[in-house]
Design an enzyme around this catalytic site. Structure first.
Site, PDB file in Angstrom:
ATOM      1  CG  ASP A 403      -1.930   1.024   1.324  1.00  0.00           C
ATOM      2  OD1 ASP A 403      -2.292   1.574   0.277  1.00  0.00           O
ATOM      3  OD2 ASP A 403      -2.396   1.322   2.450  1.00  0.00           O
ATOM      4  CD  GLU A 406      -0.272   5.325  -3.932  1.00  0.00           C
ATOM      5  OE1 GLU A 406       0.264   5.494  -2.827  1.00  0.00           O
ATOM      6  OE2 GLU A 406      -1.062   4.406  -4.185  1.00  0.00           O
ATOM      7  CG  ASP A 479      -8.205   4.439   0.295  1.00  0.00           C
ATOM      8  OD1 ASP A 479      -8.102   3.201   0.324  1.00  0.00           O
ATOM      9  OD2 ASP A 479      -7.382   5.201   0.830  1.00  0.00           O
TER      10      ASP A 479
HETATM   11  O1  MIG Z   1      -3.718   5.957   4.697  1.00  0.00           O
HETATM   12  O2  MIG Z   1      -3.526   0.712   5.656  1.00  0.00           O
HETATM   13  O3  MIG Z   1      -5.889   2.073   0.323  1.00  0.00           O
HETATM   14  O4  MIG Z   1      -6.821  -0.173   1.682  1.00  0.00           O
HETATM   15  O5  MIG Z   1      -6.784  -0.084   4.504  1.00  0.00           O
HETATM   16  C1  MIG Z   1      -4.528   4.844   4.543  1.00  0.00           C
HETATM   17  C2  MIG Z   1      -4.704   1.443   5.807  1.00  0.00           C
HETATM   18  C3  MIG Z   1      -3.676   3.641   4.273  1.00  0.00           C
HETATM   19  C4  MIG Z   1      -4.944   2.923   2.344  1.00  0.00           C
HETATM   20  C5  MIG Z   1      -5.384   1.713   1.587  1.00  0.00           C
HETATM   21  C6  MIG Z   1      -6.406   0.973   2.398  1.00  0.00           C
HETATM   22  C7  MIG Z   1      -5.817   0.573   3.722  1.00  0.00           C
HETATM   23  C8  MIG Z   1      -5.325   1.810   4.475  1.00  0.00           C
HETATM   24  N1  MIG Z   1      -4.369   2.546   3.637  1.00  0.00           N
END
Ligand code: MIG
Length: 796
Positions: A403, A406, A479
């Site tokens: 996650d 980016e 999200d």
């Molecule tokens: O700032 O890890 O898209 O699926 O549950 C949020 C927490 C960070 C974003 C991800 C989401 C995940 C969440 N993350």
């Protein structure tokens, strides 16, 4: 932007061609003002165009391209004419005008496929020293545009401008741009002919599809090279398949990865995870995987476990495994700056973290607080990162979820532009590396999970990526929100990813932000079970989102749809195999099913899944059906076996217990019995649903062990089912290749839509007693059990 920039700074153009040199498939055109165009015929249908502006090409390097791609050598003819050069392949004709380096491509019938408008041009950006490289093409009559990864726009991109700059976009909406992924590849369609355009440039890039000027499509990047691949179809599916071959295909995932997955931010402590697991088994709702989000760690330190919440991870993971659950854990790129934390220590000691231009380490706040970030563009850093997964895999973890890659940083959004990257020996700044950061993280993660999962297959999933990322991980659409519009978007985004080479995708079913109504959850789940990646995920502060969270009636419906996923498992797996073998997109927007019918061009709700299914979700509340456009041919409505002729709009009756689902006439759909998880039981019978058609049709089944690498050495089974039907008869032929022996010895054949009463039945030249064929009066189907190795069945 083309014009905005032009107002302030000068746009530069190539001069006339002075000279041309060529060798094999490479053609170099040298122009007056030091511009060089390198045209490479990769195949008869894929042509690469690469431009240099300073009389020399920098080192040729791309993260997008597959290392195992073996292009078929083109057949070429080259001619110099008074005013142009002409390269002719077996399929297309490329003209390059001497006067201004302008390019035009025709197919063999003389139809213009693409044609430069201003063609290649650029601007020198004094601030960065980069050239902003641009190209503009004329819009052809009736041209439509598709592709570009996860964009949240209408399917057809004509009239839109989009940007590639991977961004953490919590709660994005329709038309939000840019989003998480960077896939600078589009597909054009005009005069029923399709082609692809892959702009392999990782800088921030833009595509303008006749938005600024209605007769011009252009694209540009804030640095790097003008470097694009033209891909001739003429079929849409072939365009995507070639792009996918060029940028790489994933390996087969473990079969369980095609099961149903349950996720939440976050399930903890262990007791809660166990409750969730039991929740599935107690209610007999199938589930293969449970995810742990960031709260399983000790203070969000990657590769650690919270001692309070998960005191004995290995035991817990084993206990869950005993019950058929695979555990997937999240890993983010940010490494907490903490002198007592071993990952940080190792990264620091070995200088693995990204640095700012002037030398200091790149610092940014994410979940753990201030962090440093590995430079995944260095081979030794990837190697190190891969090694970090050893203990997680040794604890029995079966998959890893990347996650925030980016890369995302709180407050400032992402890294500052000056941050340095190695870029595998092509040192550069964040401007160039940003869009590939997530992909290189996914690559390193996959490398590690693969190594330690061996001899089993890895499972990895990533939020960000660049073209080619599909080789390394599955993905989800980020999200989203629990709203009908977001469900509508999820449908489009997954199709769009699929035609952009990235089939292994799904959405957070039910929505990540906010709580869906039971109705929305069920409608979304009904769609999600037809997406290659099928996971419910939601953020913790918005209530429960397990399949049983919406009352008994909805729980029953959720069970039913998830069961359907498991029944269709061999079909989904076969579709996946076709993707990894041929690059065929698993999901196909309607236009991919019939590009010769212009009614399909603007449609976006209906999509094909694999060879024989058509799905169209209901994305509105309180509906008891919907109108949809059925492609030409005859289709069976899955729920009733009603035969419907396509080529027109039809009404599909679908209360909450159905999703509009059609089977192509002539198809053979393989199904497994419901299991609570993949491998729960040995499959004792494969069911083959045979849908009669007047005419011939072919279907496929791929099977193997569902894990391990035996399939790469022939330990798999590819079956072809050929059906031929008339008003009096149906013949089904099965041919099998491969060495795999499935567990089942029999097939249960279910005959649908026979337009006659059965009087005789023959299996491999033996007559079958009619008493062995049972009729189901409700659907008017006939069922018989046959030896799994049958070759031919004839019914009259
Ligand atoms: O700032 O890890 O898209 O699926 O549950 C949020 C927490 C960070 C974003 C991800 C989401 C995940 C969440 N993350």
């Amino acid at each position: 932007m083309l014009n905005d920039l032009a107002n302030k700074k000068g746009e530069l153009f190539a001069g006339a061609i002075l000279d041309c040199k060529y060798e094999n498939n490479d053609f170099y055109f040298y122009c007056e003002n030091n511009v060089i165009l390198h045209v490479k015929a990769v195949t008869d249908k894929i042509i690469r165009f690469r431009y240099a502006v300073d009389g020399d090409f920098p080192r040729d390097f791309s993260y997008a391209l597959s290392e195992t791609y073996q292009p078929e050598k083109p057949t070429l003819e080259f001619k110099e004419k008074p005013d142009h050069y002409r390269i002719t392949t077996n399929r297309i004709i490329i003209t390059i005008w001497k006067e201004n380096l302008s390019v035009r491509i025709l197919d063999k019938s003389g139809t213009i496929l693409i044609e430069d408008e201003r063609g290649f041009h650029w601007e020198y950006d004094r601030e960065t020293g980069n050239d902003i490289v641009k190209i503009s093409k004329k819009v052809q009559g009736g041209e439509h545009y598709y592709g570009l990864g996860d964009k949240a726009f209408n399917m057809n991109l004509r009239g839109k401008r989009v940007q590639n700059w991977g961004s953490d976009t919590y709660g994005y909406g329709k038309n939000s741009d840019p989003l998480y992924k960077n896939i600078p590849f589009y597909i054009g369609l005009h005069q029923k002919i399709a082609y692809g355009m892959f702009f392999d440039n990782s800088f921030r890039s833009y595509f303008d599809f006749a938005a600024e000027r209605s007769n011009v499509t252009s694209y540009w990047a804030m640095g790097g090279e003008m470097n694009y691949y033209f891909i001739y179809g003429p079929e849409l599916v072939e365009v995507t398949a070639q792009y996918t071959n060029l940028t790489g295909k994933p390996e087969l995932p473990p079969l369980w990865a095609l099961g149903y997955h349950q996720c939440k931010w976050s399930y903890y402590p262990e007791q809660r995870v166990k409750e969730i697991a039991a929740g599935f088994r107690d209610r007999q709702i199938p589930c293969d995987a449970i995810y742990l989000d960031i709260d399983y760690m000790e203070g969000f330190r990657c590769f650690t476990w919270s001692k309070d919440r998960f005191p004995e991870p290995k035991r817990m993971v084993q206990e869950l495994a005993d019950d058929g659950f695979k555990m997937v854990v999240i890993i983010d790129p940010g490494i907490k700056i903490d002198k007592d934390y071993w990952v940080y220590q190792e990264g620091l000691a070995n200088d693995y973290f990204c640095r700012r231009a002037d030398g200091p380490l790149m610092k940014g706040s994410v979940w753990p607080g201030l962090c440093n970030f590995p430079d995944f563009t260095r081979p030794n850093v990837r190697e190190w990162w891969a090694g970090l997964f050893k203990d997680l895999l040794a604890s029995g973890i079966k998959g890893v979820w990347n996650d925030m890659n980016e890369p995302a940083v709180f407050e400032q959004g992402t890294f500052p532009d000056d941050v340095r990257f190695d870029y595998d020996g092509n040192s550069c700044s964040h401007k160039k590396a940003h869009n590939i950061y997530g992909m290189q993280m996914a690559r390193a993660t996959n490398q590690g999970v693969k190594k330690y999962a061996y001899p089993n297959r890895p499972f990895t999933i990533t939020r960000s990526g660049y073209s080619g990322v599909q080789r390394f991980a599955a993905t989800w659409t980020g999200d989203n929100i629990a709203s009908w519009e977001h469900m509508w978007l999820a449908n489009i985004q997954c199709q769009r990813l699929s035609i952009s080479g990235y089939s292994f995708a799904g959405s957070d079913i039910g929505g990540f932000i906010d709580t869906p109504s039971g109705e929305l959850y069920i409608r979304w789940l009904a769609l999600g079970v037809f997406h290659p990646f099928c996971r419910t995920h939601s953020s913790g502060d918005h209530g429960d989102q397990e399949p049983w969270s919406f009352g008994d009636e909805n729980t029953n419906l959720a069970r039913k749809f998830i069961q359907l996923r498991y029944q269709f498992m061999p079909y989904m797996y076969t579709t996946f195999w076709q993707y990894v073998t041929y690059g065929t997109p698993m999901l196909k927007p309607l236009v991919y099913l019939d590009q010769y019918d212009s009614e399909t061009y603007l449609r976006m709700a209906e999509f094909g899944l694999g060879e024989n299914l058509l799905v169209c979700p209901i994305t509105q509340p309180e509906a008891d059906g919907r109108w949809l456009y059925l492609p030409r041919g005859n289709w069976y409505y899955y729920w009733t076996d009603e035969i419907v002729a396509g080529g027109k709009e039809v009404w599909a009756e679908a209360k909450l217990d159905r999703i509009p689902l059609y089977v192509q006439a002539g198809a053979v759909i393989p199904m497994y019995p419901v299991q609570q998880y993949v491998g729960e039981k040995a499959i004792e019978a494969l069911t083959l649903h045979v849908y009669h058609k007047n005419g011939a049709h072919q279907s496929t089944l791929f099977e193997d062990a569902g894990d391990g690498y035996g399939y790469q050495n022939g330990d798999c089974m590819i079956k072809k089912f050929a059906t031929v039907g008339t008003t009096q008869s149906l013949n089904l032929q099965q041919t099998a290749t491969g060495n795999f022996t499935p567990t089942y010895k029999v097939c249960k054949i279910v005959l649908h839509g026979l337009p006659f009463e059965i009087t005789t039945a023959e299996l491999d030249e033996q007559t079958i007693a009619l008493s062995q064929i049972t009729k189901d009066d409700a659907l008017q189907t006939y069922t018989l059990l046959v030896n799994a190795n049958f070759q031919s069945l004839t019914i009259r």
